[in-house]
Design a protein around this motif. Structure first.
Motif, mmCIF file in Angstrom:
data_model
loop_
_atom_site.group_PDB
_atom_site.id
_atom_site.type_symbol
_atom_site.label_atom_id
_atom_site.label_comp_id
_atom_site.label_asym_id
_atom_site.label_seq_id
_atom_site.Cartn_x
_atom_site.Cartn_y
_atom_site.Cartn_z
ATOM 1 N N GLY A 45 48.313 140.274 -2.206
ATOM 2 C CA GLY A 45 49.600 139.630 -1.897
ATOM 3 C C GLY A 45 50.069 138.704 -3.007
ATOM 4 N N GLY A 46 49.563 138.922 -4.208
ATOM 5 C CA GLY A 46 49.847 138.012 -5.331
ATOM 6 C C GLY A 46 51.331 137.840 -5.634
ATOM 7 N N ALA A 47 52.101 138.914 -5.553
ATOM 8 C CA ALA A 47 53.527 138.800 -5.902
ATOM 9 C C ALA A 47 54.213 137.796 -4.974
ATOM 10 C CB ALA A 47 54.211 140.161 -5.824
ATOM 11 N N ALA A 48 53.841 137.852 -3.682
ATOM 12 C CA ALA A 48 54.422 136.909 -2.719
ATOM 13 C C ALA A 48 53.860 135.510 -2.924
ATOM 14 C CB ALA A 48 54.142 137.395 -1.293
ATOM 15 N N ALA A 49 52.542 135.417 -3.114
ATOM 16 C CA ALA A 49 51.904 134.103 -3.169
ATOM 17 C C ALA A 49 52.192 133.366 -4.474
ATOM 18 C CB ALA A 49 50.395 134.263 -2.980
ATOM 19 N N LEU A 50 52.150 134.090 -5.582
ATOM 20 C CA LEU A 50 52.226 133.428 -6.892
ATOM 21 C C LEU A 50 53.644 133.367 -7.446
ATOM 22 C CD1 LEU A 50 49.100 135.175 -8.454
ATOM 23 C CD2 LEU A 50 49.199 132.876 -7.476
ATOM 24 N N SER A 51 54.489 134.339 -7.040
ATOM 25 C CA SER A 51 55.848 134.387 -7.599
ATOM 26 C C SER A 51 56.912 134.186 -6.527
ATOM 27 C CB SER A 51 56.096 135.747 -8.276
ATOM 28 O OG SER A 51 55.188 135.942 -9.340
ATOM 29 N N GLY A 52 56.518 134.197 -5.256
ATOM 30 C CA GLY A 52 57.517 134.131 -4.191
ATOM 31 C C GLY A 52 58.425 135.339 -4.214
ATOM 32 N N ALA A 53 57.893 136.461 -4.725
ATOM 33 C CA ALA A 53 58.715 137.675 -4.842
ATOM 34 C C ALA A 53 58.585 138.518 -3.572
ATOM 35 C CB ALA A 53 58.282 138.491 -6.052
ATOM 36 N N GLN A 54 59.677 139.157 -3.227
ATOM 37 C CA GLN A 54 59.691 140.001 -2.032
ATOM 38 C C GLN A 54 59.665 141.465 -2.454
ATOM 39 O OE1 GLN A 54 62.493 139.081 1.207
ATOM 40 N NE2 GLN A 54 63.315 141.126 0.866
ATOM 41 N N PRO A 55 58.516 142.137 -2.260
ATOM 42 C CA PRO A 55 58.471 143.544 -2.670
ATOM 43 C C PRO A 55 59.292 144.429 -1.736
ATOM 44 C CG PRO A 55 56.256 142.606 -2.438
ATOM 45 C CD PRO A 55 57.210 141.664 -1.775
ATOM 46 N N VAL A 56 59.991 145.378 -2.313
ATOM 47 C CA VAL A 56 60.741 146.382 -1.554
ATOM 48 C C VAL A 56 60.175 147.734 -1.980
ATOM 49 C CG1 VAL A 56 63.021 147.417 -1.209
ATOM 50 C CG2 VAL A 56 62.804 144.932 -1.514
ATOM 51 N N VAL A 57 59.619 148.455 -1.010
ATOM 52 C CA VAL A 57 58.976 149.729 -1.353
ATOM 53 C C VAL A 57 60.026 150.827 -1.404
ATOM 54 C CG1 VAL A 57 57.228 151.412 -0.677
ATOM 55 C CG2 VAL A 57 56.828 148.974 -0.273
ATOM 56 N N ILE A 58 60.032 151.580 -2.492
ATOM 57 C CA ILE A 58 61.019 152.662 -2.653
ATOM 58 C C ILE A 58 60.292 153.989 -2.899
ATOM 59 C CG2 ILE A 58 62.892 151.165 -3.487
ATOM 60 C CD1 ILE A 58 62.190 152.096 -6.347
ATOM 61 N N GLY A 59 60.980 155.079 -2.582
ATOM 62 C CA GLY A 59 60.460 156.427 -2.864
ATOM 63 C C GLY A 59 59.393 156.840 -1.867
ATOM 64 N N GLU A 60 58.911 158.055 -2.062
ATOM 65 C CA GLU A 60 58.019 158.671 -1.075
ATOM 66 C C GLU A 60 56.562 158.664 -1.481
ATOM 67 O OE1 GLU A 60 58.735 159.580 1.960
ATOM 68 O OE2 GLU A 60 60.725 158.772 1.520
ATOM 69 N N ASP A 61 56.305 158.772 -2.792
ATOM 70 C CA ASP A 61 54.918 159.014 -3.183
ATOM 71 C C ASP A 61 54.473 158.200 -4.398
ATOM 72 O OD1 ASP A 61 56.417 160.145 -5.114
ATOM 73 O OD2 ASP A 61 55.477 162.123 -5.053
ATOM 74 N N GLY A 62 55.169 157.135 -4.692
ATOM 75 C CA GLY A 62 54.782 156.316 -5.842
ATOM 76 C C GLY A 62 55.507 156.696 -7.107
ATOM 77 N N LEU A 63 55.911 157.981 -7.194
ATOM 78 C CA LEU A 63 56.626 158.443 -8.387
ATOM 79 C C LEU A 63 58.115 158.533 -8.039
ATOM 80 C CD1 LEU A 63 54.219 161.273 -9.636
ATOM 81 C CD2 LEU A 63 54.098 158.812 -10.024
ATOM 82 N N PHE A 64 58.729 157.390 -7.867
ATOM 83 C CA PHE A 64 60.118 157.340 -7.414
ATOM 84 C C PHE A 64 61.069 157.727 -8.555
ATOM 85 C CE2 PHE A 64 58.525 153.148 -8.597
ATOM 86 C CZ PHE A 64 59.425 152.757 -9.576
ATOM 87 N N ASP A 65 62.354 157.835 -8.215
ATOM 88 C CA ASP A 65 63.316 158.209 -9.263
ATOM 89 C C ASP A 65 64.496 157.239 -9.306
ATOM 90 O OD1 ASP A 65 64.973 158.906 -7.174
ATOM 91 O OD2 ASP A 65 64.533 161.051 -7.309
ATOM 92 N N ALA A 66 65.462 157.563 -10.154
ATOM 93 C CA ALA A 66 66.592 156.655 -10.383
ATOM 94 C C ALA A 66 67.409 156.436 -9.106
ATOM 95 C CB ALA A 66 67.480 157.215 -11.500
ATOM 96 N N ASP A 67 67.535 157.494 -8.259
ATOM 97 C CA ASP A 67 68.289 157.324 -7.008
ATOM 98 C C ASP A 67 67.584 156.347 -6.083
ATOM 99 O OD1 ASP A 67 70.324 158.967 -7.713
ATOM 100 O OD2 ASP A 67 69.426 160.777 -6.822
ATOM 101 N N ASP A 68 66.241 156.429 -6.045
ATOM 102 C CA ASP A 68 65.486 155.482 -5.212
ATOM 103 C C ASP A 68 65.746 154.049 -5.670
ATOM 104 O OD1 ASP A 68 64.185 157.524 -3.694
ATOM 105 O OD2 ASP A 68 62.768 157.828 -5.340
ATOM 106 N N VAL A 69 65.821 153.869 -6.981
ATOM 107 C CA VAL A 69 66.082 152.517 -7.517
ATOM 108 C C VAL A 69 67.478 152.074 -7.093
ATOM 109 C CG1 VAL A 69 66.395 151.153 -9.635
ATOM 110 C CG2 VAL A 69 64.484 152.766 -9.446
ATOM 111 N N ARG A 70 68.468 152.957 -7.303
ATOM 112 C CA ARG A 70 69.855 152.631 -6.923
ATOM 113 C C ARG A 70 69.936 152.198 -5.462
ATOM 114 N NH1 ARG A 70 71.426 157.323 -9.392
ATOM 115 N NH2 ARG A 70 72.029 156.799 -11.505
#
Ligand code: TLP
Length: 346
Positions: A101-126
Motif C-alpha cells: 500500500g506504499g503509494a497510498a501511505a507514502l504519497s497519498g496517491a489513489q491508484p485507479v486500476v485500468i485494463g484487463e490483464d496488466g497490458l493496458f492500452d491508450a484507450d484504457d488510459v483515456r
C-alpha cells in the motif's frame, strides 16, 4: 571465470523468484575490492559509476541507486504526484498489489486500476483519466510494468507504450516504467533497454532479479526528477553510506549477466513444454521471458510435495503457481524439476 556446471543435485531447485540468486564468487570478488566513500555526501566512486552507467544504458540523463525495486517505484510515484492525486495502474501491477500500500501511505496517491490483464492500452488510459472537475482526484501519472510479472513475465509492447505516452502527454500526465525486469524484455524483443524506456519519463530497473546482484535497483529520469527522487529516497530511509560494495555487484551484473538472460528464457520455454505433458497441469502459456504460470488441482499439496523433494515454487495468485528461471537454475535443473514435479502429480 564463472563456474558453469550444474547445481549440486542435493541443493534445492529454487523457482520461487529470480530474486533468490546468490552472488557468484567473481561477483563477490568485485564487491570485496570496491572503492567506496559516503554516498550521502555523494562520495562513493563506485556508486557514482553505477549511476552514470545506468543512466547511459536506459538513455536518461540521471539515475539514482536505491535498495529495492519497491523503493525505486515509490520514490518515483512520490516525485511525480502530490497527496490526493490519482495514478493509473494496470491490473496486477506490482506498485498496486505488492508494495504494502506504499503509494497510498507514502504519497497519498489513489491508484485507479485500468485494463484487463496488466497490458493496458491508450484507450484504457483515456477512459481512466478523471475529468478536470473538483469532484475528482487529479490524474497525474501512468505506471507501466515491463515485463509484467503478474501475467507471467509478458512484454509490454513498445507500440502500446508509445501510444500511451502520447495520450499521457496530451493530458499532462507523466509515465513511470516499472522495469524491474526490463533487461528480460530487451532480451526477448531484441530492443535495447533505452528504446523500451524512451516513451517514459522515469524508469526503474532491478539488479537483484535476473541480473543476479544481491541488492539494488536504479530509478532514472531527467536531472530534475532525480533531484526530487534523491530527496524522497532520503525521506524513505534509503540514503546509504559505503554502498559501493553493492554498486560493484551491480556493475558486475550489467557487464556479465545481461547476455545470458536468453538462457533463462530458453529454460522457461523448456519447462513450459515439459509441464504441458504432466497430468492435471493447466493454463501453461508459452513464456515470453523467464516466468511460467500454471495451475494444478491441489495447489497446497503440490507446493508441499515439491518442497519435500527439493523443488521450491510459490503461488502468485488464487490457484496460480509461478516458476521463475534465473542464473542459479541450469538446464539440468529444469529437467530434474520436471521429473520431480511429475512424481508429485502422480
Ligand atoms: N517482485 C517480487 C515479489 O514482490 C512479487 C517477485 O518475486 O517477483 N516491480 C516488479 C515488477 C517486481 O516483480 C518486483 C519484485 C518489484 C517491483 C519490487 O522489487 P523488490 O523486491 O526489490 O522491492
Amino acid at each position: 571465470m564463472e563456474p558453469m556446471d550444474a547445481t549440486d543435485p542435493r541443493d534445492p531447485i529454487d523457482l520461487r523468484s529470480d530474486t533468490v540468486t546468490k552472488p557468484s564468487p567473481a561477483m563477490r570478488e568485485a564487491m570485496a575490492g570496491a572503492e567506496v566513500g559516503d554516498d550521502v555526501y555523494g562520495e562513493d566512486p563506485t556508486l557514482n559509476r553505477l549511476q552514470e552507467r545506468a543512466a547511459e544504458l536506459v538513455g536518461k540523463s540521471a539515475a539514482l541507486f536505491v535498495p529495492s525495486g519497491t523503493m525505486a517505484n515509490q520514490v518515483a510515484i512520490r516525485s511525480w504526484t502530490r497527496p490526493g492525486d490519482a495514478i493509473l495502474v494496470g491490473k496486477g501491477a506490482h506498485v498496486f498489489m505488492y508494495e504494502s500500500g506504499g503509494a497510498a501511505a507514502l504519497s497519498g496517491a489513489q491508484p485507479v486500476v485500468i485494463g484487463e490483464d496488466g497490458l493496458f492500452d491508450a484507450d484504457d488510459v483515456r477512459e481512466g483519466i478523471f475529468p478536470p472537475d473538483d469532484h475528482y482526484a487529479r490524474t497525474r501519472l501512468v505506471c507501466v510494468e515491463n515485463t509484467h510479472n503478474g501475467s507471467g513475465g509478458r512484454v509490454f509492447p513498445l507500440e502500446r507504450q508509445l501510444e500511451i505516452a502520447a495520450v499521457a502527454r496530451e493530458a499532462g500526465l507523466r509515465v513511470h516504467l516499472d522495469g524491474a525486469r526490463l533487461f528480460n524484455a530487451a532480451a526477448a524483443t531484441g530492443r535495447t533497454v533505452a528504446e523500451l524506456a524512451a516513451p517514459c519519463d522515469s524508469v526503474s530497473f532491478c539488479l537483484s532479479k535476473g541480473l543476479g546482484a544481491p541488492v539494488g535497483s536504479l530509478v532514472c529520469g531527467d536531472a530534475e526528477f532525480v533531484r526530487r527522487a534523491h530527496r524522497y529516497r532520503k525521506m524513505f530511509g534509503g540514503g546509504m553510506r559505503q554502498a559501493g560494495v553493492l554498486a560493484a555487484a551491480g556493475l558486475f551484473a550489467l557487464e556479465h549477466n545481461v547476455k545470458r538472460l536468453d538462457d533463462d528464457h530458453a529454460n522457461a520455454r523448456r519447462f513450459a513444454e515439459g509441464m504441458r505433458q504432466l497430468p492435471g497441469v493447466e493454463g501453461v502459456r508459452e513464456p515470453e521471458t523467464n516466468i511460467v504460470l500454471f495451475r494444478v488441482p491441489d495447489l497446497v499439496g503440490f507446493v508441499a510435495g515439491a518442497r519435500a523433494r527439493g523443488v521450491l515454487i510459490n503461488a502468485i495468485g488464487p490457484g496460480v503457481l509461478r516458476a521463475v528461471f534465473h542464473l542459479d537454475v541450469h538446464r539440468e535443473d529444469v529437467d530434474r524439476a520436471l521429473v520431480v514435479l511429475g512424481e508429485v502429480l502422480q
